[in-house]
Design a protein around this motif. Structure first.
Motif, PDB file in Angstrom:
ATOM      1  N   VAL A 136       0.865  -1.177   0.000  1.00 16.82           N
ATOM      2  CA  VAL A 136       0.000   0.000   0.000  1.00 16.82           C
ATOM      3  C   VAL A 136       0.898   1.223   0.000  1.00 16.82           C
ATOM      4  N   ALA A 137       0.628   2.157  -0.903  1.00 15.44           N
ATOM      5  CA  ALA A 137       1.367   3.420  -0.956  1.00 15.44           C
ATOM      6  C   ALA A 137       0.611   4.441  -0.113  1.00 15.44           C
ATOM      7  N   VAL A 138       1.338   5.123   0.762  1.00 18.35           N
ATOM      8  CA  VAL A 138       0.763   6.174   1.602  1.00 18.35           C
ATOM      9  C   VAL A 138       1.374   7.487   1.129  1.00 18.35           C
ATOM     10  N   PHE A 139       0.521   8.389   0.657  1.00 14.51           N
ATOM     11  CA  PHE A 139       0.946   9.652   0.064  1.00 14.51           C
ATOM     12  C   PHE A 139       0.668  10.819   0.993  1.00 14.51           C
ATOM     13  N   ARG A 140       1.534  11.837   0.927  1.00 14.40           N
ATOM     14  CA  ARG A 140       1.350  13.079   1.687  1.00 14.40           C
ATOM     15  C   ARG A 140       1.394  14.237   0.702  1.00 14.40           C
ATOM     16  N   THR A 141       0.372  15.070   0.750  1.00 14.30           N
ATOM     17  CA  THR A 141       0.311  16.225  -0.146  1.00 14.30           C
ATOM     18  C   THR A 141       1.049  17.412   0.462  1.00 14.30           C
ATOM     19  N   ALA A 142       1.169  18.482  -0.308  1.00 22.56           N
ATOM     20  CA  ALA A 142       1.810  19.710   0.174  1.00 22.56           C
ATOM     21  C   ALA A 142       1.031  20.318   1.335  1.00 22.56           C
ATOM     22  N   ALA A 143      -0.274  20.026   1.418  1.00 18.39           N
ATOM     23  CA  ALA A 143      -1.117  20.553   2.493  1.00 18.39           C
ATOM     24  C   ALA A 143      -1.198  19.573   3.675  1.00 18.39           C
ATOM     25  N   ASP A 144      -0.300  18.596   3.723  1.00 14.26           N
ATOM     26  CA  ASP A 144      -0.246  17.582   4.785  1.00 14.26           C
ATOM     27  C   ASP A 144      -1.482  16.696   4.856  1.00 14.26           C
ATOM     28  N   GLU A 145      -2.155  16.522   3.729  1.00 17.29           N
ATOM     29  CA  GLU A 145      -3.241  15.541   3.652  1.00 17.29           C
ATOM     30  C   GLU A 145      -2.602  14.195   3.333  1.00 17.29           C
ATOM     31  N   VAL A 146      -3.197  13.122   3.834  1.00 17.16           N
ATOM     32  CA  VAL A 146      -2.640  11.796   3.636  1.00 17.16           C
ATOM     33  C   VAL A 146      -3.679  10.908   2.951  1.00 17.16           C
ATOM     34  N   PHE A 147      -3.219  10.121   1.976  1.00 18.27           N
ATOM     35  CA  PHE A 147      -4.071   9.204   1.227  1.00 18.27           C
ATOM     36  C   PHE A 147      -3.367   7.858   1.125  1.00 18.27           C
ATOM     37  N   ALA A 148      -4.149   6.788   0.984  1.00 20.53           N
ATOM     38  CA  ALA A 148      -3.569   5.454   0.838  1.00 20.53           C
ATOM     39  C   ALA A 148      -4.244   4.735  -0.328  1.00 20.53           C
ATOM     40  N   MET A 149      -3.423   4.055  -1.132  1.00 22.50           N
ATOM     41  CA  MET A 149      -3.938   3.283  -2.256  1.00 22.50           C
ATOM     42  C   MET A 149      -2.960   2.161  -2.581  1.00 22.50           C
ATOM     43  N   SER A 150      -3.399   1.243  -3.405  1.00 24.95           N
ATOM     44  CA  SER A 150      -2.509   0.180  -3.857  1.00 24.95           C
ATOM     45  C   SER A 150      -1.285   0.813  -4.501  1.00 24.95           C
ATOM     46  N   ASP A 151      -0.138   0.187  -4.331  1.00 25.42           N
ATOM     47  CA  ASP A 151       1.102   0.728  -4.894  1.00 25.42           C
ATOM     48  C   ASP A 151       1.290   0.333  -6.347  1.00 25.42           C
ATOM     49  N   THR A 152       0.362  -0.429  -6.922  1.00 22.63           N
ATOM     50  CA  THR A 152       0.551  -0.977  -8.262  1.00 22.63           C
ATOM     51  C   THR A 152      -0.355  -0.318  -9.295  1.00 22.63           C
ATOM     52  N   CYS A 153       0.245   0.279 -10.311  1.00 16.12           N
ATOM     53  CA  CYS A 153      -0.508   0.861 -11.420  1.00 16.12           C
ATOM     54  C   CYS A 153      -1.128  -0.280 -12.233  1.00 16.12           C
ATOM     55  N   GLY A 212       3.454  -0.360 -12.526  1.00 19.54           N
ATOM     56  CA  GLY A 212       4.435   0.597 -12.024  1.00 19.54           C
ATOM     57  C   GLY A 212       4.225   0.886 -10.554  1.00 19.54           C
ATOM     58  N   PRO A 213       5.306   1.191  -9.814  1.00 19.64           N
ATOM     59  CA  PRO A 213       5.192   1.510  -8.392  1.00 19.64           C
ATOM     60  C   PRO A 213       4.725   2.954  -8.194  1.00 19.64           C
ATOM     61  N   LEU A 214       3.461   3.126  -7.863  1.00 21.73           N
ATOM     62  CA  LEU A 214       2.908   4.477  -7.716  1.00 21.73           C
ATOM     63  C   LEU A 214       3.604   5.267  -6.617  1.00 21.73           C
ATOM     64  N   SER A 215       4.158   4.582  -5.618  1.00 18.27           N
ATOM     65  CA  SER A 215       4.863   5.273  -4.535  1.00 18.27           C
ATOM     66  C   SER A 215       6.098   6.015  -5.041  1.00 18.27           C
ATOM     67  N   GLU A 216       6.571   5.679  -6.227  1.00 20.36           N
ATOM     68  CA  GLU A 216       7.723   6.364  -6.821  1.00 20.36           C
ATOM     69  C   GLU A 216       7.288   7.447  -7.800  1.00 20.36           C
ATOM     70  N   GLY A 217       5.981   7.687  -7.875  1.00 19.99           N
ATOM     71  CA  GLY A 217       5.451   8.690  -8.789  1.00 19.99           C
ATOM     72  C   GLY A 217       5.532  10.099  -8.225  1.00 19.99           C
ATOM     73  N   ILE A 218       5.070  11.048  -9.025  1.00 23.80           N
ATOM     74  CA  ILE A 218       5.074  12.462  -8.649  1.00 23.80           C
ATOM     75  C   ILE A 218       3.714  12.821  -8.074  1.00 23.80           C
ATOM     76  N   VAL A 219       3.716  13.366  -6.852  1.00 25.23           N
ATOM     77  CA  VAL A 219       2.485  13.806  -6.194  1.00 25.23           C
ATOM     78  C   VAL A 219       2.279  15.278  -6.528  1.00 25.23           C
ATOM     79  N   HIS A 220       1.097  15.583  -7.067  1.00 23.04           N
ATOM     80  CA  HIS A 220       0.760  16.972  -7.410  1.00 23.04           C
ATOM     81  C   HIS A 220      -0.712  17.185  -7.089  1.00 23.04           C
ATOM     82  N   GLY A 221      -0.950  18.095  -6.139  1.00 22.88           N
ATOM     83  CA  GLY A 221      -2.325  18.309  -5.679  1.00 22.88           C
ATOM     84  C   GLY A 221      -2.854  17.036  -5.043  1.00 22.88           C
ATOM     85  N   HIS A 222      -4.015  16.579  -5.515  1.00 28.69           N
ATOM     86  CA  HIS A 222      -4.620  15.333  -5.035  1.00 28.69           C
ATOM     87  C   HIS A 222      -4.457  14.232  -6.067  1.00 28.69           C
TER      88      HIS A 222
END
Length: 110
Positions: free
Chosen positions: A27-44, A49-59
């Protein structure tokens, strides 16, 4: 809901992600610039592809392999791409990230 403490919000870089390994998969756990946290499968769903290695922009997060963009809120692919990534309820309590273990347990192993 059965909340599982998976670490401090400070363990996840701003506009970045960390991976939580579970018996059901990663499970990939993401943090936005506004300190919001989201969780989703790590697999595209496109090329795994490993989504945890992707670029986070906005939501959103962009897959590092083929630039598919997914909503962190819904897991839906954005734009012309068709696909969805499972998402999981997550919350912050006193600076700790809590993941809904009951929802995670419903997931089928990858």
């Amino acid at each position: 809901m059965s909340w599982i403490d998976i670490g401090s919000i400070d363990d996840v870089p701003v506009r970045g992600a960390r991976v939580v390994k579970t018996a059901q998969g990663c499970v990939a756990v993401f943090r936005t610039a506004a300190d919001e946290v989201f969780a989703m499968s790590d697999t595209c769903p496109h090329k795994a592809g490993p989504l945890s290695e992707g670029i986070v922009h906005g939501h959103k997060v962009t897959c590092p392999l083929h630039n598919w963009v997914f909503s962190l809120e819904t897991g839906e692919a954005q734009g012309a791409d068709d696909g969805r990534v499972p998402t999981y309820p997550v919350r912050i309590d006193a600076g700790r990230i809590l993941l809904d273990g009951a929802e995670l347990a419903k997931r089928t192993a990858a």
